[in-house]
Scaffold this motif. Structure first.
Motif: not given
Length: 788
Positions: A62-69, A71-83, A106-109
């Motif tokens: 498995p691998v995943a698309v990892f997205t980090s974000y 800004d001044g008010t929000r920090a976010h990290a998410s994964w879109s995994p595939f096997c 779909d919308l970006p993570a």
């Protein structure tokens, strides 16, 4: 396997799937093979469309698309995994192989629609508002109808181990029943509207050829209802706002992280089982998993005999026949193994009867069974996969400092080269990169330790962790700064964690980092609500400010700001404390001691308001509505700051036997040195505080003394052993008894136990005397015997 009927827009076929389901993956593959569509549209991050070649390089899943974000008010990290058996992955690879245009729709993570989730492919019951109730009701009704425990068992029963004939119709019926006309939350409505625009645009451009849409089953009914509402143009891909930082990268993933028993929020549990089911079918998967569980248990030195293995292989098919399964399902295998291998009663329910992580108290054999079905596969990226700059920077830093290989590392922190190596290791530790474990070294609140010992390993998970940490910055230094600043921001009000952030910042090299971290700590101090907790932050900050030449932060302005902020906050919190008699709280007293040290050692430099501190301390010391330990501490604070306070008068008015010990605990915690220097002996003109205390305690009736004794013992524990011996010697001197004070401190047992024994003896004799059983003896008022 028949393809599902086309949707309301001509030529568009909608496939609703469950994420990481082999049955859905088979349906997706066969449908695309049969239809040879012009477009294959897949629920996934649209901002990755221009990097699909990178995604399809030929990685080991498995691998995943990892997205980090950030800004001044929000920090976010998410994964879109595939096997291998993820329907989305099968859609991409099959569509690409057959020449279709494949697109994520779909919308970006990083989009606010995903703000509350770390996994794009989270199960529907965790995502929906109005639909959540319907989902729960329908699943509960279906579970009762088919006599199964939960949605995972239900899914296997309906889809995974059944023949593929009619699979498309069964899936469509199932998801339509779950969703019906119920409304999703605003975030998911936005996603569905966006995906529907992609579908309309593809249908417009397909020139009569089919279009296949692969989405989560809960989205399928909504996408079909929204068909034809778009303008036929490709939607724009949203871009992060100006000033925001972030991006997406591929990361290796693992079966452990995919497993719902490990807390994963989506898809199927037991990924190794479903990998085998995908590759070999349910009958072979059942046989292989039984052997895998037994082999794992034997490697863990769990006794599993051949007879046990035979029993397990017999039990699973038997359970399957009773439950109407052919071949055995996953729960049939697990239940059969438990019946064959676990002899004693189980303390907690079997984990596969519900969803989520393993509960505490799970039987060790069951834990190993679940682990065997989870598997240990770890994905691997293709060598040509682009990596974020942080990976290269960390690799270079490790090579530069000789830390790139596994082994034990000993660092002399007084040597500049070793101090630099220490900072590299602490920055990696702060980012959570595995393989760097500190065995010993400096800690807050103790004498300086000048040697650090580390254990360095090179685990497979390091690359994933570094890629995921790249969301904090492009270099190790920048990433560590951002991570510490984030920790300081999210732990506002939790003083213990703030103190940890502060000390970690020193270990990482504050002078080389950024004032932003300490600015955030100073700001967060204002949210702390307990004096005891705040004291830890103040003590750590003051210790670093006064003494820390090692890490280069002594007398720095940013630390001074933390001390000043914590001092003001401590006074405010202290004035809000009210309460009657209660045991002394050492943490609260330590906070007042930190306040004293700040005024004494940093006050002149930082211009702390000494008169304000004395005014607050004086008010609290005289206020009977304040707990006795805090009153004693505040009087000790005024004495320690040299106000000419009268300790003898204060002790005489401290309170009765139920509060004296607690008041003294506060006094001793704050003014121990002043007490010892004042009590040099009678007749020298200094306060004979020890004499006053001796008189108060000696005059107590025995019962009052027993009440006071626990508090008195806690109070005198603030004196180190040598100082307690000095106090004991003074007591012997007052009574004209020769000898060392140490002899008075050493007893054959617990003095409280002796006192309680004497009290019990007195109570028994009093009862006997009242009953006339001891006519020749009586008890004196203080409980001692007297001749009648």
């Amino acid at each position: 396997m028949t393809a599902p009927p086309a949707g309301p827009v001509a030529g568009v076929t909608y496939l609703g799937v469950r994420h990481h389901s082999p049955a859905c993956a088979r349906l997706v593959a066969s449908t695309i093979e049969a239809l040879r569509p012009a477009y294959v549209l897949v629920e996934g991050p649209a901002d990755v469309n221009d990097r699909l070649d990178e995604l399809l390089l030929g990685h080991r899943l498995p691998v995943a698309v990892f997205t980090s974000y950030r800004d001044g008010t929000r920090a976010h990290a998410s994964w879109s995994p595939f096997c291998d058996y993820s329907p989305e992955w099968v859609a991409l690879t099959t569509g690409r192989r057959l020449g279709a245009e494949v697109r994520f729709i779909d919308l970006p993570a990083w989009h606010p629609a995903f703000a509350d989730r770390t996994n794009r492919y989270a199960d529907a019951e965790r995502r929906y508002a109005d639909a959540e109730r319907r989902y729960a009701e329908v699943v509960d009704r279906l579970c009762r109808t088919f006599a199964v425990d939960n949605v995972d068992t239900l899914w296997d029963h309906l889809f995974e181990i059944q023949p593929d004939d009619g699979l498309a119709e069964r899936l469509a019926t199932y998801f339509d029943l779950l969703r019906d006309e119920s409304t999703a939350g605003d975030d998911d409505c936005a996603r569905e509207a966006y995906m529907a625009r992609w579908v309309d645009a593809a249908a417009t451009r397909a020139d009569g050829r089919p279009v296949v849409v692969v989405s989560g089953g809960f989205h399928r009914p909504a996408l079909m209802r929204l068909a034809g509402t778009g303008d036929g143009r490709w939607p724009d891909v949203p871009r992060p706002p100006d000033g925001a930082r972030g991006g997406s990268f591929l990361v290796p993933y693992s079966f452990r992280r995919l497993d719902s028993f490990d807390g994963y929020q989506s898809g199927m549990p037991s990924p190794d089982y479903y990998q085998r089911l995908w590759e070999h079918g349910p009958a072979r998967a059942a046989d292989d998993l039984t052997a895998s569980v037994v082999a794992r248990l034997r490697r863990r030195r769990q006794r599993v005999s051949t007879a046990d293995l035979v029993a397990a292989r017999t039990m699973a098919p038997g359970l399957a026949r009773v439950r109407g399964h052919r071949p055995p399902a996953r729960v049939d295998i697990l239940d059969g193994l438990v019946s064959a291998l676990v002899d004693e009663a189980l303390e907690v329910p079997l984990p596969w009867t519900s969803r989520g992580p393993l509960p505490a108290g799970t039987h060790p054999v069951v834990v190993e069974m679940v682990a065997a079905l989870s598997g240990d596969r770890v994905g691997r990226l293709h060598p040509d996969t682009p990596l974020p700059p942080l990976v290269g920077d960390v690799t270079a830093e490790l090579e530069r400092h000789g830390l790139g290989t596994a082994g034990e590392v000993r660092l002399d922190l007084t040597a500049p080269a070793d101090l630099a190596r220490s900072r590299v290791l602490h920055r990696l530790r702060t980012l959570g990169v595995p393989g760097f474990r500190r065995e010993s070294g400096p800690t807050p609140g103790v004498d300086a330790v000048l040697v650090e010992r580390w254990s360095v390993e090179v685990p497979e998970e390091r690359l994933s962790a570094l890629i995921e940490a790249s969301g904090y910055g492009a270099t190790l230094r920048d990433a560590a700064v951002a991570r510490l600043a984030q920790r300081a921001a999210v732990v506002a009000g939790d003083a213990g964690r703030l103190a940890s952030v502060l000390f970690d910042a020193a270990l990482c090299g504050i002078a080389d980092l950024s004032g932003d971290v300490l600015d955030r700590v100073a700001g967060a101090v204002g949210a702390v609500r307990e004096l005891a907790s705040l004291g830890r932050v103040l003590a750590v900050a003051l210790g670093l400010w006064r003494h820390d030449r090692l890490f280069g932060v002594a007398r720095t302005g940013v630390l001074g700001a933390v001390i000043s902020s914590a001092t003001v906050r401590a006074l405010w919190l202290a004035e809000g404390i009210r309460g009657g008699p209660a045991p002394a709280e050492p943490a609260r007293l330590a906070a007042v001691a930190a306040l004293r040290d700040a005024v004494v050692h940093a006050g002149p430099v930082l211009e702390l308001d000494r008169p304000a501190v004395l005014a607050v301390a004086g008010r609290l010391a005289a206020d009977r509505g304040v707990p006795p330990d805090l009153r004693g501490a505040m009087f000790g604070l005024t004495w320690a700051l040299g106000t000419g306070a009268d300790p003898v008068a204060a002790v005489r008015t401290a309170g009765g036997s139920d509060t004296l010990g607690d008041w003294l605990a506060g006094l001793f915690a704050l003014a121990r040195e002043e007490i010892l220097s004042a009590d040099t002996g009678p007749g020298d003109g200094r306060p004979d505080l020890l004499g006053v205390l001796d008189g108060l305690v000696t005059a107590m009736p025995e019962r009052e003394f027993l009440v006071a004794l626990p508090g008195l013992r806690q109070a005198f524990a603030y004196f180190p052993p040598r100082e307690r011996e000095r106090v004991a010697g003074r007591l012997l001197d007052r009574r004209g008894v020769a000898g060392s004070g140490g002899a008075l401190l050493r007893t054959a047992g617990d003095p409280v136990l002796f006192a309680r024994g004497r009290e019990l003896d007195a109570d028994v004799e009093a009862v006997l005397a009242r009953a006339g059983l001891l006519p020749e003896r009586a008890l004196s008022p203080n409980g001692s015997e007297a001749v009648a």
